[in-house]
Design an enzyme around this catalytic site. Sequence first.
Site, mmCIF file in Angstrom:
data_model
loop_
_atom_site.group_PDB
_atom_site.id
_atom_site.type_symbol
_atom_site.label_atom_id
_atom_site.label_comp_id
_atom_site.label_asym_id
_atom_site.label_seq_id
_atom_site.Cartn_x
_atom_site.Cartn_y
_atom_site.Cartn_z
ATOM 1 N N CYS A 235 0.828 -1.214 0.000
ATOM 2 C CA CYS A 235 0.000 0.000 0.000
ATOM 3 C C CYS A 235 0.861 1.263 0.000
ATOM 4 C CB CYS A 235 -0.925 -0.036 1.220
ATOM 5 S SG CYS A 235 -1.765 1.520 1.574
ATOM 6 N N CYS A 238 0.061 3.881 2.668
ATOM 7 C CA CYS A 238 0.491 3.397 3.988
ATOM 8 C C CYS A 238 1.940 3.820 4.248
ATOM 9 C CB CYS A 238 0.373 1.884 4.078
ATOM 10 S SG CYS A 238 -1.325 1.253 3.943
#
Length: 317
Positions: A235, A238
């Site tokens: 991600c 993230c």
Amino acid sequence: MERGHEFTINLPGDGTYVVKLLEGVEIDEVGGVTSGLWSAFDLHAQGDSEDEVYQELLGELQQRFAGGPGSPEFEHVRAYIHEHGSRLSDEEVAALDLAKVRGNMVRWRITDDEQYMVRLWQNSELHREGDTVTVRAFELEGSGEHLGQAVQALTAAVSDATGEHDAPGPRFDEFTSWVRANGERVSAEVLAEEAEQQAEYIAARDKLPAITPDDIDAQSSTGIPLLVDFWAAWCGPCRQVTPVLADLAQQWAGRIAIRKIDVDQFDGIWERFDFRGIPAMLMFKDGKEIHRVIGFGGKQSLVAELEPHLASVDGDD
């Protein structure tokens, strides 16, 4: 990002719309600070530039979608898109999807020191049959219920065919030659900078202790709220939010505990905590969720979301 940028948005059960979302934002500059007011959604943000303000506002709007169809926030956004957007025909959607796939830039790694940016799917074809989307390229194909799944399946097929430099597949040499001929090599300076950023990300990630979903009750019953960062190694956002969370954990020590949970390690975690995208930052107190932030719209926006829920300190009113 420009004010007149056209967003293509799929509304479940409604089809796909194109809408100039940012045309409703009022921009003001005072004392070197740029402010944006999005009265349609009662959102406001500040930044050093219009682009930064737009990104902050879009991040906050994304959170309005987090509740999904049926939630008041989502339906408010849906009504706005109905009023200000234009619904695309199936043919227009297919053309946009194909253009998106063909124009997508892919990072292709031959070795750690030889990497390319390339439009890997520039000669791809896209077909829809019922609820199935199929993307074909290089005499390979991938299918799924939506475009992202189809491209992911095609990417997996290409990966199986090529393998890695130290474990080449049957078509490794073919794809390597094609990428070298059609791609743009990533400079050594960029690779070095990315390696440094990755090291900083890993250092920040290691500052946030990992827990399991079953630990939440106990860790949120210490007298201060618990913020759980649901993340995954794949991600991108993230990686952006992790250093911010590490800094906030230190800055707000004694007022909040920040922990992380890798969503890939726990089956059913998306359904259990009812989120559809990551990073998903859920705040708990005494085992109960008290707030959530889905996506990352910048540090300023995140601080504004979390600060009202921090534990008080000596001297607070």
